[in-house]
Design a protein around this motif. Structure first.
Motif, PDB file in Angstrom:
ATOM      1  N   ASN A 101       0.826  -1.198   0.000  1.00  0.00           N
ATOM      2  CA  ASN A 101       0.000   0.000   0.000  1.00  0.00           C
ATOM      3  C   ASN A 101       0.869   1.260   0.000  1.00  0.00           C
ATOM      4  OD1 ASN A 101      -2.203   1.659   0.079  1.00  0.00           O
ATOM      5  ND2 ASN A 101      -2.553   1.404   2.267  1.00  0.00           N
ATOM      6  N   ARG A 102       1.909   1.291   0.824  1.00  0.00           N
ATOM      7  CA  ARG A 102       2.820   2.439   0.857  1.00  0.00           C
ATOM      8  C   ARG A 102       3.535   2.616  -0.476  1.00  0.00           C
ATOM      9  NH1 ARG A 102       6.401   1.326   5.737  1.00  0.00           N
ATOM     10  NH2 ARG A 102       4.862  -0.060   6.608  1.00  0.00           N
ATOM     11  N   TYR A 103       3.930   1.495  -1.087  1.00  0.00           N
ATOM     12  CA  TYR A 103       4.598   1.557  -2.387  1.00  0.00           C
ATOM     13  C   TYR A 103       3.657   2.130  -3.443  1.00  0.00           C
ATOM     14  CZ  TYR A 103       6.686   0.072  -6.759  1.00  0.00           C
ATOM     15  OH  TYR A 103       7.196   0.052  -8.031  1.00  0.00           O
ATOM     16  N   ALA A 104       2.420   1.665  -3.463  1.00  0.00           N
ATOM     17  CA  ALA A 104       1.454   2.161  -4.448  1.00  0.00           C
ATOM     18  C   ALA A 104       1.165   3.643  -4.241  1.00  0.00           C
ATOM     19  CB  ALA A 104       0.162   1.350  -4.358  1.00  0.00           C
ATOM     20  N   THR A 105       1.065   4.074  -2.991  1.00  0.00           N
ATOM     21  CA  THR A 105       0.821   5.482  -2.690  1.00  0.00           C
ATOM     22  C   THR A 105       2.004   6.343  -3.141  1.00  0.00           C
ATOM     23  OG1 THR A 105      -0.536   4.861  -0.797  1.00  0.00           O
ATOM     24  CG2 THR A 105       0.280   7.119  -0.846  1.00  0.00           C
ATOM     25  N   ALA A 106       3.211   5.910  -2.836  1.00  0.00           N
ATOM     26  CA  ALA A 106       4.403   6.661  -3.228  1.00  0.00           C
ATOM     27  C   ALA A 106       4.539   6.712  -4.746  1.00  0.00           C
ATOM     28  CB  ALA A 106       5.652   6.036  -2.614  1.00  0.00           C
ATOM     29  N   ARG A 107       4.263   5.605  -5.399  1.00  0.00           N
ATOM     30  CA  ARG A 107       4.358   5.570  -6.859  1.00  0.00           C
ATOM     31  C   ARG A 107       3.360   6.528  -7.495  1.00  0.00           C
ATOM     32  NH1 ARG A 107       3.642   0.433 -10.863  1.00  0.00           N
ATOM     33  NH2 ARG A 107       4.146   1.613 -12.720  1.00  0.00           N
ATOM     34  N   ALA A 108       2.128   6.568  -6.990  1.00  0.00           N
ATOM     35  CA  ALA A 108       1.119   7.494  -7.513  1.00  0.00           C
ATOM     36  C   ALA A 108       1.539   8.942  -7.278  1.00  0.00           C
ATOM     37  CB  ALA A 108      -0.228   7.218  -6.866  1.00  0.00           C
ATOM     38  N   ARG A 109       2.133   9.217  -6.123  1.00  0.00           N
ATOM     39  CA  ARG A 109       2.588  10.579  -5.821  1.00  0.00           C
ATOM     40  C   ARG A 109       3.692  11.015  -6.763  1.00  0.00           C
ATOM     41  NH1 ARG A 109       4.811  12.660  -0.019  1.00  0.00           N
ATOM     42  NH2 ARG A 109       5.601  14.634  -0.747  1.00  0.00           N
ATOM     43  N   TYR A 110       4.696  10.175  -6.961  1.00  0.00           N
ATOM     44  CA  TYR A 110       5.793  10.526  -7.851  1.00  0.00           C
ATOM     45  C   TYR A 110       5.328  10.632  -9.304  1.00  0.00           C
ATOM     46  CZ  TYR A 110       8.805   9.829  -3.873  1.00  0.00           C
ATOM     47  OH  TYR A 110       9.394   9.941  -2.641  1.00  0.00           O
ATOM     48  N   ARG A 111       4.368   9.812  -9.685  1.00  0.00           N
ATOM     49  CA  ARG A 111       3.803   9.906 -11.031  1.00  0.00           C
ATOM     50  C   ARG A 111       3.110  11.251 -11.213  1.00  0.00           C
ATOM     51  NH1 ARG A 111      -1.337   8.437 -13.326  1.00  0.00           N
ATOM     52  NH2 ARG A 111      -1.074   8.199 -15.552  1.00  0.00           N
ATOM     53  N   SER A 112       2.364  11.682 -10.211  1.00  0.00           N
ATOM     54  CA  SER A 112       1.702  12.984 -10.275  1.00  0.00           C
ATOM     55  C   SER A 112       2.723  14.113 -10.359  1.00  0.00           C
ATOM     56  CB  SER A 112       0.816  13.191  -9.046  1.00  0.00           C
ATOM     57  OG  SER A 112      -0.202  12.234  -9.008  1.00  0.00           O
ATOM     58  N   GLU A 113       3.794  14.011  -9.587  1.00  0.00           N
ATOM     59  CA  GLU A 113       4.840  15.033  -9.639  1.00  0.00           C
ATOM     60  C   GLU A 113       5.492  15.081 -11.009  1.00  0.00           C
ATOM     61  OE1 GLU A 113       7.679  14.655  -6.508  1.00  0.00           O
ATOM     62  OE2 GLU A 113       6.200  15.088  -4.958  1.00  0.00           O
ATOM     63  N   ARG A 114       5.747  13.915 -11.611  1.00  0.00           N
ATOM     64  CA  ARG A 114       6.337  13.898 -12.948  1.00  0.00           C
ATOM     65  C   ARG A 114       5.419  14.553 -13.963  1.00  0.00           C
ATOM     66  NH1 ARG A 114       7.611   8.461 -11.799  1.00  0.00           N
ATOM     67  NH2 ARG A 114       5.937   7.861 -13.190  1.00  0.00           N
ATOM     68  N   ILE A 115       4.118  14.296 -13.843  1.00  0.00           N
ATOM     69  CA  ILE A 115       3.163  14.907 -14.760  1.00  0.00           C
ATOM     70  C   ILE A 115       3.160  16.423 -14.580  1.00  0.00           C
ATOM     71  CG2 ILE A 115       0.694  15.142 -15.272  1.00  0.00           C
ATOM     72  CD1 ILE A 115       0.471  12.113 -14.650  1.00  0.00           C
ATOM     73  N   LEU A 116       3.141  16.882 -13.327  1.00  0.00           N
ATOM     74  CA  LEU A 116       3.152  18.317 -13.079  1.00  0.00           C
ATOM     75  C   LEU A 116       4.457  18.964 -13.541  1.00  0.00           C
ATOM     76  CD1 LEU A 116       1.431  18.456  -9.602  1.00  0.00           C
ATOM     77  CD2 LEU A 116       0.533  19.347 -11.752  1.00  0.00           C
ATOM     78  N   LEU A 117       5.571  18.276 -13.366  1.00  0.00           N
ATOM     79  CA  LEU A 117       6.849  18.820 -13.817  1.00  0.00           C
ATOM     80  C   LEU A 117       6.959  18.866 -15.334  1.00  0.00           C
ATOM     81  CD1 LEU A 117       9.303  17.260 -11.234  1.00  0.00           C
ATOM     82  CD2 LEU A 117       8.750  19.680 -11.530  1.00  0.00           C
ATOM     83  N   SER A 118       6.146  18.076 -16.034  1.00  0.00           N
ATOM     84  CA  SER A 118       6.180  18.099 -17.492  1.00  0.00           C
ATOM     85  C   SER A 118       5.370  19.256 -18.070  1.00  0.00           C
ATOM     86  CB  SER A 118       5.666  16.773 -18.059  1.00  0.00           C
ATOM     87  OG  SER A 118       4.271  16.669 -17.860  1.00  0.00           O
ATOM     88  N   LEU A 119       4.594  19.942 -17.230  1.00  0.00           N
ATOM     89  CA  LEU A 119       3.823  21.093 -17.686  1.00  0.00           C
ATOM     90  C   LEU A 119       4.741  22.280 -17.941  1.00  0.00           C
ATOM     91  CD1 LEU A 119       0.832  20.936 -15.173  1.00  0.00           C
ATOM     92  CD2 LEU A 119       0.808  20.268 -17.576  1.00  0.00           C
ATOM     93  N   PRO A 120       4.319  23.220 -18.794  1.00  0.00           N
ATOM     94  CA  PRO A 120       5.135  24.423 -19.018  1.00  0.00           C
ATOM     95  C   PRO A 120       5.327  25.217 -17.724  1.00  0.00           C
ATOM     96  CG  PRO A 120       3.337  24.289 -20.607  1.00  0.00           C
ATOM     97  CD  PRO A 120       3.124  23.196 -19.619  1.00  0.00           C
ATOM     98  N   ASP A 121       6.432  25.947 -17.640  1.00  0.00           N
ATOM     99  CA  ASP A 121       6.757  26.718 -16.435  1.00  0.00           C
ATOM    100  C   ASP A 121       5.651  27.692 -16.053  1.00  0.00           C
ATOM    101  OD1 ASP A 121       9.170  25.455 -16.153  1.00  0.00           O
ATOM    102  OD2 ASP A 121      10.294  27.021 -17.226  1.00  0.00           O
ATOM    103  N   GLU A 122       5.076  28.360 -17.031  1.00  0.00           N
ATOM    104  CA  GLU A 122       4.035  29.348 -16.748  1.00  0.00           C
ATOM    105  C   GLU A 122       2.821  28.705 -16.093  1.00  0.00           C
ATOM    106  OE1 GLU A 122       5.190  28.906 -19.992  1.00  0.00           O
ATOM    107  OE2 GLU A 122       6.733  30.450 -19.818  1.00  0.00           O
ATOM    108  N   LEU A 123       2.428  27.554 -16.591  1.00  0.00           N
ATOM    109  CA  LEU A 123       1.269  26.862 -16.035  1.00  0.00           C
ATOM    110  C   LEU A 123       1.550  26.358 -14.623  1.00  0.00           C
ATOM    111  CD1 LEU A 123      -1.595  25.983 -16.612  1.00  0.00           C
ATOM    112  CD2 LEU A 123      -0.702  23.903 -17.625  1.00  0.00           C
ATOM    113  N   ARG A 124       2.754  25.831 -14.397  1.00  0.00           N
ATOM    114  CA  ARG A 124       3.116  25.394 -13.045  1.00  0.00           C
ATOM    115  C   ARG A 124       3.106  26.562 -12.070  1.00  0.00           C
ATOM    116  NH1 ARG A 124       8.587  22.520 -13.611  1.00  0.00           N
ATOM    117  NH2 ARG A 124       8.547  23.376 -15.689  1.00  0.00           N
TER     118      ARG A 124
END
Length: 60
Positions: free
Chosen positions: A12-35
């Motif tokens: 459960n902790r692994y799945a939660t951490a993986r989802a969090r890091y996936r979300s961060e990667r998606i947000l980091l892939s957005l343009p700087d202005e949008l972030r």
């Protein structure tokens, strides 16, 4: 505490951490202005992680 409950908690902790890091990667892939508009740099600045050092050079 059985071995199966321990394995379940670890999974459960692994799945939660993986989802969090996936979300961060998606947000980091957005343009700087949008972030900047959604306030994402402040989220990273509050955490002491490798992302803070990577992102801090891009913040104006």
């Amino acid at each position: 505490m059985s071995i199966l409950s321990s394995i379940g908690r670890i999974a459960n902790r692994y799945a939660t951490a993986r989802a969090r890091y996936r979300s961060e990667r998606i947000l980091l892939s957005l343009p700087d202005e949008l972030r900047k508009d959604i306030g994402f740099p402040e989220i990273l600045d509050t955490r002491s992680s490798r992302y803070t050092a990577t992102f801090s050079s891009k913040v104006i």
